[in-house]
Design a protein around this motif. Structure first.
Motif, short mmCIF file in Angstrom:
data_model
loop_
_atom_site.label_atom_id
_atom_site.label_comp_id
_atom_site.label_asym_id
_atom_site.label_seq_id
_atom_site.Cartn_x
_atom_site.Cartn_y
_atom_site.Cartn_z
N MET A 79 10.57 -7.50 7.17
CA MET A 79 9.47 -7.20 6.26
C MET A 79 10.07 -6.97 4.88
N ILE A 80 9.44 -7.47 3.85
CA ILE A 80 9.95 -7.27 2.50
C ILE A 80 8.80 -6.93 1.56
N ALA A 81 9.09 -6.07 0.59
CA ALA A 81 8.08 -5.74 -0.42
C ALA A 81 8.05 -6.86 -1.44
N GLN A 136 -3.20 -3.90 -0.28
CA GLN A 136 -1.91 -4.57 -0.05
C GLN A 136 -0.78 -3.77 -0.70
N LEU A 162 8.33 0.68 3.76
CA LEU A 162 9.06 0.10 2.63
C LEU A 162 9.15 1.11 1.49
N TRP A 163 8.09 1.90 1.31
CA TRP A 163 8.09 2.91 0.24
C TRP A 163 8.90 4.13 0.66
N THR A 212 8.78 -0.33 12.51
CA THR A 212 9.34 -1.61 12.09
C THR A 212 8.24 -2.57 11.64
N LEU A 227 11.54 3.89 2.40
CA LEU A 227 12.90 3.40 2.14
C LEU A 227 13.24 3.52 0.66
N PHE A 261 5.38 -9.88 6.66
CA PHE A 261 6.02 -9.39 7.87
C PHE A 261 6.19 -10.58 8.81
N TYR A 287 -0.85 3.20 3.21
CA TYR A 287 -0.89 1.77 2.93
C TYR A 287 -2.25 1.26 3.34
N ALA A 308 13.49 -4.09 1.74
CA ALA A 308 13.36 -4.95 2.91
C ALA A 308 13.72 -4.14 4.15
N SER A 330 -0.05 -12.69 2.98
CA SER A 330 -0.36 -11.42 2.32
C SER A 330 0.84 -10.87 1.56
N ALA A 331 0.59 -9.86 0.75
CA ALA A 331 1.69 -9.15 0.08
C ALA A 331 2.55 -8.49 1.16
N ASN A 332 3.79 -8.22 0.82
CA ASN A 332 4.74 -7.56 1.73
C ASN A 332 4.79 -8.27 3.09
N PRO A 361 4.14 -1.29 6.93
CA PRO A 361 4.63 -1.62 5.58
C PRO A 361 4.82 -0.39 4.70
#
Lengths: 265, 106
Positions: free
Chosen positions: B23-25, A214, A60-61, A54, A63, B72, A209, B4, B68-70, A57
């Protein structure tokens, strides 16, 4: 201004460093018991990000890849799932065996290359750019199905010349800094380069990642980074040289646990 | 396609403190960077994140270029009733992305 004596010490220091870097023959392999994943070199906080789905990051990919897996494309109007079914079953352990031999060309092909090939030849869809988000997401999703499994390079004699070529690249000095991969990753993996751990260069978590990027990136992107770092001209993306190097690296990491999607600083 | 990932416990006891993660891209482009040939890369960031619980706003955050990117976000809620926990991200172009999860409180 430092006096002559101080200058002499500085010079000795620099020469000493050069001797350390050049005196190694770059042929000593890391013994199996000493092998460590890049994960073990990270700070506990960064390890925690990778361990928790969770917070990772890279998920996310995964997903996005799961969505693409069932999305129909091309004139054949087929999705990956139309042929392969649920990836959780059909793709389990697949990434741990790549790069593998492509029977049609007689050359090794990596997982990303295979997915791209499947898409253009079987689905008939538009070719996906190799380092594009979609192909990365699909590769991450497929490789994720092998998480926790040991890397199991195929035992195919036809791959041996390519693997040897990969080893040759790994141990050949290149670039203006005249360093081979092995100069750092075999001979100095327990050292630090500025603030960063050198690590043993086992490709256990790709696509992974990188906090620095990023975003998620392929093993070839990482290799390109290293080649630029030693001031060498990187191989072309998807080239035979990169695939051979990938093949050797996976052999070198045989038996280590897959971590996709990994996190690295 | 929205990327997300939200984490809400499926069940909780009334009064429990529950851990929420979202969290979202998103590129979170600061607007301070130069692209090829010195061309400025325009700013594109999420400016506001809102969490609703049973339709009521319970948490919000403002994001700035240093995020930052993505991005959280992790925070706590008190489980009060069964319902939907909704998440919405709004970027500086006014686009919104949303996600939601159900929680059963006993």
């Amino acid at each position: 201004m430092p006096g002559p004596a101080a200058r002499l010490i500085v010079l000795t220091g620099v020469t000493g460093l050069l001797i350390v870097l050049t005196s190694h023959a770059s042929t000593d392999d890391i013994s199996p018991g000493e092998r460590r994943s890049g994960r073990d070199f990270m700070a506990p906080e960064t390890q925690a990000i990778q361990a928790d789905d969770t917070a990772n990051p890279g998920m996310l990919w995964v997903l996005q890849g799961a969505g693409l897996w069932t999305q129909k494309a091309g004139p054949a109007d087929q999705s990956c799932a139309s042929c392969h079914g649920a990836a959780q079953a059909s793709m389990r352990g697949v990434a741990a065996r790549y790069p593998a031999l492509d029977a049609a060309t007689g050359k090794p092909i990596d997982l990303t290359g295979r997915i791209a090939q499947c898409r253009s030849e079987r689905q008939g869809g538009t070719a996906l750019p190799r380092d594009g988000d979609e192909l990365l997401a699909l590769t991450t999703f497929v490789a994720h199905q092998s998480r926790g499994m040991p890397i199991a390079p195929p035992d195919d004699a036809r791959l041996t010349p390519f693997r040897d070529a990969g080893r040759q690249i790994f141990t050949t000095r290149m670039g203006q800094l005249d360093l081979a991969c092995a100069s750092c990753h075999d001979d100095n993996w327990n050292q630090r380069l500025a603030g960063s751990a050198v690590t043993q260069a086992h490709p256990t978590g790709y696509p992974l990642y990188r906090l620095e990027w990023q975003g998620i990136g392929s093993l070839q992107r990482r290799l390109r980074n290293c080649m630029i770092g030693v001031r060498a001209e990187p191989f072309a993306t998807g080239s035979d040289d990169f695939i051979a190097l990938e093949l050797y690296l996976m052999q070198r990491a045989a038996g280590m646990e897959m971590e996709t999607p990994g996190i690295r600083p | 396609m929205t990327k997300a990932l939200v984490s809400v416990p499926k069940t909780a006891r009334r009064g429990d403190i529950i851990d929420i993660r979202a969290m979202i891209a998103h590129p979170m482009e600061t607007g301070y960077r130069m692209g090829p040939n010195g061309v400025e890369i325009p700013r594109r960031i999420i400016t506001r994140f809102v969490c609703t619980y049973g339709g009521e706003e319970v948490f919000f955050a403002e994001f700035f270029p240093a995020v930052s990117a993505n991005p959280f976000v992790s925070f706590s809620l008190i489980a009060s009733a069964s319902g939907t926990v909704g998440f919405e991200w709004t970027d500086d172009q006014g686009q919104t992305e949303s996600a939601s999860a159900e929680i059963v409180v006993t």
